[in-house]
Design an enzyme around this catalytic site. Structure first.
Site, PDB file in Angstrom:
ATOM      1  CB  CYS A   1      -0.930  -0.003   1.208  1.00 54.44           C
ATOM      2  SG  CYS A   1      -2.124  -1.342   1.129  1.00 54.44           S
TER       3      CYS A   1
HETATM    4  N1  LIG Z   1      -2.701  -6.028   1.763  1.00 56.40           N
HETATM    5  C1  LIG Z   1      -3.157  -4.949   2.362  1.00 56.40           C
HETATM    6  O1  LIG Z   1      -2.802  -4.651   3.506  1.00 56.40           O
HETATM    7  C2  LIG Z   1      -4.169  -4.035   1.682  1.00 56.40           C
HETATM    8  C3  LIG Z   1      -4.842  -3.085   2.461  1.00 56.40           C
HETATM    9  C4  LIG Z   1      -5.775  -2.253   1.861  1.00 56.40           C
HETATM   10  C5  LIG Z   1      -5.978  -2.338   0.476  1.00 56.40           C
HETATM   11  N2  LIG Z   1      -5.292  -3.248  -0.273  1.00 56.40           N
HETATM   12  C6  LIG Z   1      -5.573  -3.284  -1.705  1.00 56.40           C
HETATM   13  O2  LIG Z   1      -6.375  -4.427  -1.979  1.00 56.40           O
HETATM   14  C7  LIG Z   1      -6.046  -4.973  -3.258  1.00 56.40           C
HETATM   15  C8  LIG Z   1      -5.663  -6.433  -3.109  1.00 56.40           C
HETATM   16  O3  LIG Z   1      -4.484  -6.511  -2.304  1.00 56.40           O
HETATM   17  P1  LIG Z   1      -4.024  -7.859  -1.593  1.00 56.40           P
HETATM   18  O4  LIG Z   1      -2.991  -7.447  -0.613  1.00 56.40           O
HETATM   19  O5  LIG Z   1      -5.209  -8.646  -1.149  1.00 56.40           O
HETATM   20  O6  LIG Z   1      -3.342  -8.613  -2.822  1.00 56.40           O
HETATM   21  P2  LIG Z   1      -2.888 -10.153  -2.858  1.00 56.40           P
HETATM   22  O7  LIG Z   1      -1.832 -10.226  -3.877  1.00 56.40           O
HETATM   23  O8  LIG Z   1      -2.657 -10.654  -1.478  1.00 56.40           O
HETATM   24  O9  LIG Z   1      -4.191 -10.897  -3.384  1.00 56.40           O
HETATM   25  C9  LIG Z   1      -4.725 -10.732  -4.654  1.00 56.40           C
HETATM   26  C10 LIG Z   1      -5.222 -12.077  -5.133  1.00 56.40           C
HETATM   27  O10 LIG Z   1      -5.876 -11.874  -6.384  1.00 56.40           O
HETATM   28  C11 LIG Z   1      -5.600 -12.991  -7.210  1.00 56.40           C
HETATM   29  N3  LIG Z   1      -5.856 -12.569  -8.578  1.00 56.40           N
HETATM   30  C12 LIG Z   1      -5.091 -11.826  -9.405  1.00 56.40           C
HETATM   31  N4  LIG Z   1      -5.730 -11.630 -10.576  1.00 56.40           N
HETATM   32  C13 LIG Z   1      -6.923 -12.254 -10.476  1.00 56.40           C
HETATM   33  C14 LIG Z   1      -8.018 -12.404 -11.357  1.00 56.40           C
HETATM   34  N5  LIG Z   1      -8.043 -11.845 -12.568  1.00 56.40           N
HETATM   35  N6  LIG Z   1      -9.066 -13.152 -10.949  1.00 56.40           N
HETATM   36  C15 LIG Z   1      -9.070 -13.720  -9.720  1.00 56.40           C
HETATM   37  N7  LIG Z   1      -8.054 -13.603  -8.830  1.00 56.40           N
HETATM   38  C16 LIG Z   1      -6.998 -12.864  -9.225  1.00 56.40           C
HETATM   39  C17 LIG Z   1      -4.168 -13.340  -6.885  1.00 56.40           C
HETATM   40  O11 LIG Z   1      -3.873 -14.689  -7.235  1.00 56.40           O
HETATM   41  C18 LIG Z   1      -4.130 -13.107  -5.371  1.00 56.40           C
HETATM   42  O12 LIG Z   1      -4.431 -14.272  -4.656  1.00 56.40           O
HETATM   43  C19 LIG Z   1      -4.948  -4.080  -3.809  1.00 56.40           C
HETATM   44  O13 LIG Z   1      -5.523  -3.090  -4.609  1.00 56.40           O
HETATM   45  C20 LIG Z   1      -4.345  -3.448  -2.570  1.00 56.40           C
HETATM   46  O14 LIG Z   1      -3.763  -2.196  -2.844  1.00 56.40           O
HETATM   47  C21 LIG Z   1      -4.400  -4.106   0.314  1.00 56.40           C
END
Ligand SMILES: NC(=O)c1ccc[n+]([C@@H]2O[C@H](COP(=O)([O-])OP(=O)(O)OC[C@H]3O[C@@H](n4cnc5c(N)ncnc54)[C@H](O)[C@@H]3O)[C@@H](O)[C@H]2O)c1
Length: 445
Positions: free
Chosen positions: A273
């Site tokens: 983030c």
């Molecule tokens: N991790 C955090 O602390 C956090 C906090 C707030 C917001 N976010 C935001 O949330 C979003 C997700 O982050 P995250 O940390 O969960 O990411 P992550 O990488 O942990 O998880 C994303 C998942 O999506 C899957 N994926 C990718 N493309 C896909 C598709 N086309 N169809 C289905 N699945 C698919 C991946 O295999 C993965 O398992 C981002 O935009 C991030 O900025 C993250």
């Protein structure tokens, strides 16, 4: 009205919830819906993750396997790689990654891929929500035209909203249900339906007038952190030059009961983030001819911190009449923050690479990260992964310098100060008592 149909389905728990992307954000969300008696389906491109969920196993620290297993056994949660099941979902929440390209421009290709899967199966009566952090305008400029390209109409056939995720991995006090949720629809009906959905699983929902406001609010939150951490980091470097204890200065300033909020310096920023999100905002600003100078400055200051840490190691070794070349340096903690197993964008990777470029023999200990992989940007380290070493007496005693990069709570800092010779503490992990009892030389950020 389509809004009322969707809201009624949500209220009587008949709505089936699809979550696209079962990572740090999507898995806790899907689990929360399943725990509140909704039928939740997780959509993944990673077959291994889908199989683990269906076997009742968690791969995310904040979600217990027992919780997953209970929901899977009760038929309320399942994961699939077959996107045809999107047709069965009444609400679809997109939680896919939003990284940066090498040029530091937003990469919304994962959002586009997920939206493409929805578009192929969009039907009347669906509520689509984007949760991935992104620039203001993504929901109504990018997603809306894609979904209306099916011939279905917003408000008449489907609803569309943005609701940013605020999950804080590793924080036991705040989980999905007790973190207030901001919701902004592309239309008022969309806002209302999406707010209704989240109010089933979250204590407090804050509705805003548009998806753009919700998108911008998320970027403000994380840019605020990046800028203030940048300020704390600059203060730390300034205090080092002036030979003043930064941490004591911050502690003193924080006694002011108004108008001050404590932020702390560190070895650099990491995670999915804080290092990325501000770029989404500055990129969008540039499209409108606006130069966001605070964001650029914070990035510049924060990205120099690994160099500063290496400088502290060099200064400490120099005082011992030792060279960096050939020095044995042990890093404690490589995850980007305390007590989690995430090394995405972790400053530890840059610190290791820089130490190696000076000829240091680098090893690390991290109870959460057995193996560390480097990408091609880490020129000294690409190739074979580095493995975590055991933190035994010999390891501590034979290190020329120990660098505390992440202050994991399970590390035995007492033993480290008893047996270590030179310690660079970038997180203020060693409290006053430990520092007083220590025979090691301790350099703090
Ligand atoms: N991790 C955090 O602390 C956090 C906090 C707030 C917001 N976010 C935001 O949330 C979003 C997700 O982050 P995250 O940390 O969960 O990411 P992550 O990488 O942990 O998880 C994303 C998942 O999506 C899957 N994926 C990718 N493309 C896909 C598709 N086309 N169809 C289905 N699945 C698919 C991946 O295999 C993965 O398992 C981002 O935009 C991030 O900025 C993250």
């Amino acid at each position: 009205m389509i809004k009322n149909e969707i809201i009624n389905l949500i209220k009587d728990r008949g709505a089936r919830i699809g979550v696209i992307g079962l990572g740090y954000v999507g898995l806790p969300l899907a689990t929360e819906f399943a725990g509140k008696r909704f039928k939740a389906i997780g959509f993944e491109v990673d077959e291994n993750k889908a199989a683990q969920i269906n076997a009742g196993r968690s791969y995310i620290g904040d979600v217990a396997s027992e919780v997953i297993k209970t929901s899977v056994d009760a038929g309320r949660l399942r994961a699939t790689t077959n996107f045809d099941d999107l047709k069965d979902c009444d609400a679809i929440v997109i939680c896919v990654p939003t990284p940066l390209r090498k040029t530091k421009e937003p990469d919304v290709s994962f959002i586009l891929a997920a939206a493409e899967e929805i578009k192929k199966r969009l039907r009347r009566g669906q509520l689509v929500i984007l949760e991935s952090t992104t620039y203001p305008g993504t929901t109504d400029e990018v997603l809306l035209p894609m979904l209306e390209g099916t011939g279905l109409k917003l408000d008449e056939d489907f609803l569309l909203a943005f609701s940013p995720e605020r999950v804080d991995p590793g924080n036991p006090d705040f989980q999905t249900h007790n973190i207030p949720k901001v919701v902004g629809g592309v239309t008022d009906d969309s806002t209302e339906a999406a707010s209704c959905l989240y109010s089933q699983i979250v204590n407090q929902v804050h509705s805003v007038s548009s998806a753009r406001v919700a998108e911008a609010a998320k970027l403000l939150e994380n840019t605020f952190r990046a800028v203030n951490i940048g300020m704390a980091n600059e203060m730390a470097r300034l205090c080092y030059a002036l030979n003043i204890d930064t941490w004591e200065v911050i502690r003193a300033a924080a006694t002011k009961p108004f108008g001050f909020m404590a932020f702390y310096p560190g070895p650099g920023i990491g995670g999915h983030c804080i290092p990325l999100d501000p770029h989404y905002l500055s990129w969008k600003a540039r499209q409108h001819g606006f130069d966001s100078r605070f964001i650029g400055l914070a990035e510049e200051v924060n990205s120099r911190m690994p160099d500063h840490v290496v400088q502290l190691v060099s200064d400490g070794l120099n005082d011992d009449r030792k060279a960096m070349n050939g020095a044995r340096v042990l890093l404690l903690g490589v995850a980007y923050k305390r007590d989690i197993d995430d090394v995405r964008e972790s400053p530890a990777l840059s610190i290791i690479d820089r130490l190696r470029s000076k000829g240091c023999e680098v090893s690390y200990h991290d109870p959460f990260e057995r193996e560390l992989h480097f990408d091609e940007t880490h020129t000294e380290s690409s190739g074979a992964p580095l493995c975590s070493v055991e933190l035994n007496n010999e390891q501590i005693e034979t290190s020329d310098c120990i660098v505390i990069v992440t202050n994991h709570s399970q590390i035995d800092y007492r033993r480290v100060v008893e047996l270590g010779r030179l310690i660079v503490d970038t997180r203020n992990a060693l409290n006053g008592d430990l520092r007083r009892e220590s025979s090691a030389r301790i350099i703090r950020l």
